[in-house]
Scaffold this active site. Structure first.
Site, PDB file in Angstrom:
ATOM      1  N   SER A 121     -49.040  28.292  56.801  1.00 64.81           N
ATOM      2  CA  SER A 121     -48.972  28.655  57.799  1.00 64.81           C
ATOM      3  C   SER A 121     -49.746  29.395  58.725  1.00 64.81           C
ATOM      4  O   SER A 121     -50.500  29.195  59.245  1.00 64.81           O
ATOM      5  CB  SER A 121     -48.346  30.682  57.056  1.00 64.81           C
ATOM      6  OG  SER A 121     -48.091  31.650  57.911  1.00 64.81           O
ATOM      7  N   TYR A 145     -45.207  30.138  64.229  1.00 63.49           N
ATOM      8  CA  TYR A 145     -44.579  31.236  64.312  1.00 63.49           C
ATOM      9  C   TYR A 145     -45.370  30.959  65.835  1.00 63.49           C
ATOM     10  O   TYR A 145     -46.009  31.060  66.274  1.00 63.49           O
ATOM     11  CB  TYR A 145     -44.958  32.669  64.162  1.00 63.49           C
ATOM     12  CG  TYR A 145     -45.270  33.408  62.503  1.00 63.49           C
ATOM     13  CD1 TYR A 145     -43.824  33.374  62.228  1.00 63.49           C
ATOM     14  CD2 TYR A 145     -46.193  33.388  61.559  1.00 63.49           C
ATOM     15  CE1 TYR A 145     -43.322  34.040  61.194  1.00 63.49           C
ATOM     16  CE2 TYR A 145     -45.564  33.529  60.392  1.00 63.49           C
ATOM     17  CZ  TYR A 145     -44.378  34.266  60.516  1.00 63.49           C
ATOM     18  OH  TYR A 145     -44.365  34.447  59.259  1.00 63.49           O
ATOM     19  N   THR A 171     -40.347  29.144  62.014  1.00 63.73           N
ATOM     20  CA  THR A 171     -40.260  30.019  62.068  1.00 63.73           C
ATOM     21  C   THR A 171     -38.935  31.031  62.968  1.00 63.73           C
ATOM     22  O   THR A 171     -39.518  31.584  63.868  1.00 63.73           O
ATOM     23  CB  THR A 171     -41.055  31.796  60.893  1.00 63.73           C
ATOM     24  OG1 THR A 171     -41.405  30.660  60.280  1.00 63.73           O
ATOM     25  CG2 THR A 171     -40.027  32.515  61.335  1.00 63.73           C
ATOM     26  N   LYS A 240     -36.726  28.025  60.086  1.00 61.23           N
ATOM     27  CA  LYS A 240     -36.607  28.653  58.785  1.00 61.23           C
ATOM     28  C   LYS A 240     -35.524  30.062  59.155  1.00 61.23           C
ATOM     29  O   LYS A 240     -36.419  30.723  60.572  1.00 61.23           O
ATOM     30  CB  LYS A 240     -38.473  28.336  58.160  1.00 61.23           C
ATOM     31  CG  LYS A 240     -38.363  29.900  56.611  1.00 61.23           C
ATOM     32  CD  LYS A 240     -39.965  29.759  56.760  1.00 61.23           C
ATOM     33  CE  LYS A 240     -39.748  30.427  55.465  1.00 61.23           C
ATOM     34  NZ  LYS A 240     -39.487  31.925  55.686  1.00 61.23           N
ATOM     35  N   HIS A 264     -36.658  36.066  54.915  1.00 57.62           N
ATOM     36  CA  HIS A 264     -38.274  36.702  54.887  1.00 57.62           C
ATOM     37  C   HIS A 264     -38.863  37.024  53.440  1.00 57.62           C
ATOM     38  O   HIS A 264     -39.574  38.143  53.545  1.00 57.62           O
ATOM     39  CB  HIS A 264     -38.781  36.807  55.813  1.00 57.62           C
ATOM     40  CG  HIS A 264     -39.687  36.565  56.612  1.00 57.62           C
ATOM     41  ND1 HIS A 264     -39.656  35.669  57.963  1.00 57.62           N
ATOM     42  CD2 HIS A 264     -40.948  36.537  56.371  1.00 57.62           C
ATOM     43  CE1 HIS A 264     -41.143  35.553  58.361  1.00 57.62           C
ATOM     44  NE2 HIS A 264     -41.894  36.079  57.550  1.00 57.62           N
TER      45      HIS A 264
END
Length: 369
Positions: A121, A145, A171, A240, A264
């Protein structure tokens, strides 16, 4: 134990004797500090969608096939050109240092040992390079992100390419953070620095709440952003947070190499559907144009089987692997993957399926309870 900014991080390194993954959550609760555990386990608002994620698997039943003349089911598969020993992968879960002192590095080691795919992540506790090194050459994806600051995005993407990741997961369902009441009750702020944020203007994440972390995230994301990342990295981009056929087709139209069906883990839009309940409609729309990844609520080998039978190519887990990390470090993560794989093999045998490809042609009944 290691103490970091007043937060206790355990250093357990051991193989786990797992009864089931639900019990694992109860065991992890005993050793992860309250604020950290609340952040990991909770969903948004009253957690309706989080709970629906588990219940949704009851909407489909696996048809037993007893006269199939098979033994020793095989879980190996090839997806995105990667040869994997299991269709189960690690979801890109943030801040794993909340569970263990070695965080994502140990997760990467455990996933690699299981022959799975690791996704790291943006908000990892360990750096892109260190997490990649933990996998010792095993395949990894990097999840982005997307920030309002394109220079920030480019720097992360550059580091990910340098580390040898095989694809970027963008995402798109987290332009704002879900309203997570556990974090409010616990007055939770991230005690562990987020390695990928340290050298940027957003700060290092330490001492901030989730709403502050998300404040720097891009609030507007569209198909052009998918194309922009593809053009910049020349890597496959997987989108995603898809839960509708329309969004899946928009992403593919923008050049996405994969679709990731996820809500999520019930942490974003409360009141939205369980991911499993929308999986079939998305995979039918995708129609094998690109691979499909699925997550949210997976706790059993039968869950993995059902998701693959409805069109998923890979099935991701997040919380269970983090609980394994907390309890046993890299070996704990490996134990979680092995337990879930063993459950999957039992289901495959009883359902008359020898291979992962066979599961994709398995019959499921559709009965609402």
């Amino acid at each position: 134990m290691v103490m970091t900014n007043g937060y206790e991080q355990n250093e357990n390194e051991k193989t786990l004797d797992i009864l089931n993954l639900t019990q694992l959550e109860e065991d992890a609760k005993k050793i992860i500090p309250t604020g950290g555990f609340g952040y990991i386990v909770s969903g948004s608002e009253d957690e309706w969608t989080l709970n629906a994620n588990r219940k949704a698997f009851q909407h489909r039943q696996i048809v037993p096939k007893a006269l199939s003349n098979i033994e020793n089911p095989q879980t190996d598969t090839t997806v995105f050109g990667l040869d994997l020993k299991t269709p189960i992968m690690m979801a890109p879960a943030a801040a794993q240092g909340l569970a263990h002192a070695k965080g994502e590095v140990d997760t990467a080691k455990g996933v690699a040992k299981a022959g799975g795919l690791m996704a790291q992540s943006t908000y990892s506790s360990t750096s892109i390079a260190d997490t990649a090194a933990g996998g010792d050459g095993a395949p990894q994806f990097f999840q982005l992100y997307m920030s309002k600051d394109w220079d920030f995005n480019k720097s992360l993407l550059d580091e990910a390419k340098q580390a040898g990741v095989k694809a970027i997961i963008l995402t798109v369902d987290a332009t704002v953070g879900g309203y997570r009441e556990a974090d409010i009750i616990n007055h939770f702020q991230f005690p562990i620095p987020m390695a990928n944020l340290i050298k940027f203007s957003e700060g290092d994440g330490e001492g901030k709440g989730i709403s502050e972390i998300y404040a720097s995230a891009a609030q507007k994301i569209g198909p052009d952003d998918v194309k922009r990342i593809i053009d910049y990295t020349d890597l496959p981009v997987i989108v995603k947070g898809i839960e509708s056929p329309e969004d899946a087709l928009y992403a593919i139209g923008a050049g996405a190499a994969g679709i990731y069906v996820s809500n999520h883990g019930g942490r974003q839009l409360n009141g939205g559907p369980a991911s499993f309940d929308v999986l079939e409609s998305v995979t039918k729309a995708v129609n094998h144009q690109v691979p499909v990844i699925f997550d949210s609520g997976v706790r059993r080998g039968s869950d993995v089987f059902k998701a693959i039978a409805l069109g998923a190519d890979l099935v991701a887990i997040g919380r269970p692997a983090i609980y394994g990390l907390a309890l046993g470090g890299a070996d704990g993560v490996y134990s979680v993957f092995e337990h879930l794989n063993n459950e999957l093999k039992i289901v495959m045998q009883l359902a008359g399926t020898k291979t992962i490809e066979d599961i994709k042609h398995a019959e499921l009944l559709h009965i609402q309870y």
